[in-house]
Design an enzyme around this catalytic site. Structure first.
Site, mmCIF file in Angstrom:
data_model
loop_
_atom_site.group_PDB
_atom_site.id
_atom_site.type_symbol
_atom_site.label_atom_id
_atom_site.label_comp_id
_atom_site.label_asym_id
_atom_site.label_seq_id
_atom_site.Cartn_x
_atom_site.Cartn_y
_atom_site.Cartn_z
ATOM 1 N N GLN A 26 0.837 -1.198 0.000
ATOM 2 C CA GLN A 26 0.000 0.000 0.000
ATOM 3 C C GLN A 26 0.875 1.254 0.000
ATOM 4 O O GLN A 26 1.939 1.256 0.607
ATOM 5 C CB GLN A 26 -0.871 -0.026 1.265
ATOM 6 C CG GLN A 26 -2.206 0.626 1.087
ATOM 7 C CD GLN A 26 -3.223 0.161 2.119
ATOM 8 O OE1 GLN A 26 -3.156 -0.955 2.597
ATOM 9 N NE2 GLN A 26 -4.173 0.999 2.442
ATOM 10 N N SER A 36 4.599 -6.027 3.125
ATOM 11 C CA SER A 36 3.236 -6.070 3.655
ATOM 12 C C SER A 36 2.294 -6.768 2.664
ATOM 13 O O SER A 36 2.459 -7.942 2.375
ATOM 14 C CB SER A 36 2.769 -4.649 3.997
ATOM 15 O OG SER A 36 1.520 -4.653 4.639
ATOM 16 N N ARG A 95 -8.661 -9.539 3.137
ATOM 17 C CA ARG A 95 -7.719 -8.801 3.998
ATOM 18 C C ARG A 95 -8.035 -7.310 3.988
ATOM 19 O O ARG A 95 -8.094 -6.657 5.039
ATOM 20 C CB ARG A 95 -6.296 -9.057 3.484
ATOM 21 C CG ARG A 95 -5.175 -8.371 4.266
ATOM 22 C CD ARG A 95 -3.859 -8.630 3.537
ATOM 23 N NE ARG A 95 -2.668 -8.271 4.298
ATOM 24 C CZ ARG A 95 -2.037 -7.102 4.204
ATOM 25 N NH1 ARG A 95 -2.514 -6.160 3.411
ATOM 26 N NH2 ARG A 95 -0.938 -6.869 4.903
ATOM 27 N N HIS A 117 -0.261 -3.326 11.057
ATOM 28 C CA HIS A 117 0.866 -4.037 11.677
ATOM 29 C C HIS A 117 1.021 -3.699 13.156
ATOM 30 O O HIS A 117 2.125 -3.482 13.647
ATOM 31 C CB HIS A 117 2.162 -3.783 10.894
ATOM 32 C CG HIS A 117 2.053 -4.166 9.468
ATOM 33 N ND1 HIS A 117 1.937 -5.475 9.054
ATOM 34 C CD2 HIS A 117 1.957 -3.402 8.340
ATOM 35 C CE1 HIS A 117 1.796 -5.503 7.735
ATOM 36 N NE2 HIS A 117 1.802 -4.264 7.282
ATOM 37 N N GLN A 177 1.470 -11.522 10.134
ATOM 38 C CA GLN A 177 1.924 -10.256 9.561
ATOM 39 C C GLN A 177 0.968 -9.096 9.852
ATOM 40 O O GLN A 177 1.383 -7.949 9.977
ATOM 41 C CB GLN A 177 2.084 -10.427 8.041
ATOM 42 C CG GLN A 177 2.764 -9.286 7.330
ATOM 43 C CD GLN A 177 2.115 -9.009 5.986
ATOM 44 O OE1 GLN A 177 1.070 -8.381 5.901
ATOM 45 N NE2 GLN A 177 2.753 -9.491 4.933
#
Length: 296
Positions: free
Chosen positions: A10, A88, A113, A199, A248
């Protein structure tokens, strides 16, 4: 000398992304149309003609960046990767490149996700900030101190390159940490325009949702190792790849450490696949001796 392929996450998106691939490559066009069907809306239209604002929504950004990267990889000529990694979200692209996930399976997981992370962002006001020119250990120390004092969440989230670390947490804790980091000598401590605390433990609800989807998904044996964010080491066991992908969401992206591990294992050339050149810049800062290039 091994050839590593790396895939962005992203923040690499831009209006018009992927349009050149769609217009000039029949295979790419077919994959974009397949993606539109899988997602149930024409994401290609948003990518090609949408505004920056349109592309900023997590539920759009993540599949858009994934699609640009994976379609560029699948529809252009290149040598076989000998190792892969993704920043990521980019880890899903890397897992298509080394054969662990099919294009369709990975896109479905990315959509789940993205939606789960969007929902987690809405549960509690939270943010991220980039800290420049400070030792990682000092950032870790101040985050731990602020978290203890405020009883709120603030943690290191992205170890991007030496002297660039992103922190993540509640608004209050991140703002407090930024003030303390500046006072301690950080060159910059700047809040980022993101939807939430990626995260960090604040993504736990998204982690649970993604975990349920990943556990049902078919993961194949990889054609080459993937250097995963949470462990910064080569992984080839599908069960371990699954677990690391789940962890993650609430764990840090150890990008600097992953690149150094790849170099230690023989990587001499890094090719970034997808929109932008963010990872090319980071790799060059982490390992000045390697060659970097890109496919977009």
């Amino acid at each position: 000398m091994k050839h590593a392929y790396v895939f962005p996450g992203q923040a690499s998106q831009f209006p018009g992304m992927g349009k050149n691939l769609y217009d000039t490559n029949a295979k790419a066009k077919e994959l974009f149309e397949q993606a539109n069907e899988i997602l149930g809306f024409r994401i290609s239209d948003i990518m090609f003609t949408g505004t920056e604002e349109d592309l900023k929504q997590t539920k759009v950004t993540q599949p858009a960046v994934f699609l640009h990267a994976v379609i560029a990889f699948l529809s252009t000529e290149h040598s076989q990767p000998e190792m892969v990694a993704g920043h990521s979200l980019g880890e899903f692209s890397a897992l298509v490149a080394n054969g662990v996930l099919s294009f369709e399976e990975a896109l479905r997981l990315v959509a789940i996700r993205a939606n789960a992370m969007q929902k987690a962002c809405e549960l509690q006001p939270s943010t991220m900030a980039v800290i420049l020119a400070m030792e990682d250990a000092k950032v870790e120390e101040i985050c731990a101190k602020v978290a203890a004092e405020t009883n709120e969440v603030v943690v290191p989230a992205n170890y991007n390159s030496p002297g660039q670390l992103v922190i993540s947490g509640t608004l209050k804790a991140v703002e407090t940490a930024c003030a303390e980091l500046k006072a301690a000598g950080a060159k910059r401590a700047m809040i980022l325009p993101v939807g939430g605390a990626f995260h960090s433990p604040l993504m736990e609800s998204a982690r649970e949702e993604l975990k349920a989807a990943i556990e049902k998904a078919a993961f194949n044996t990889p054609a080459c190792p993937v250097y995963q964010n949470v462990v910064a080491a080569a992984v080839t066991d599908p069960a371990q790849i699954k677990q690391n992908l789940i962890d993650q969401l609430t764990g840090p992206v150890k990008w600097s450490q992953s690149v150094l591990a790849m170099v230690a294992d023989g990587a001499g050339e890094f090719t970034e696949v997808g929109p932008g050149k963010v990872l090319q810049g980071l790799v060059q800062k982490i390992a000045k001796e390697v060659t970097v290039n890109g496919i977009s």
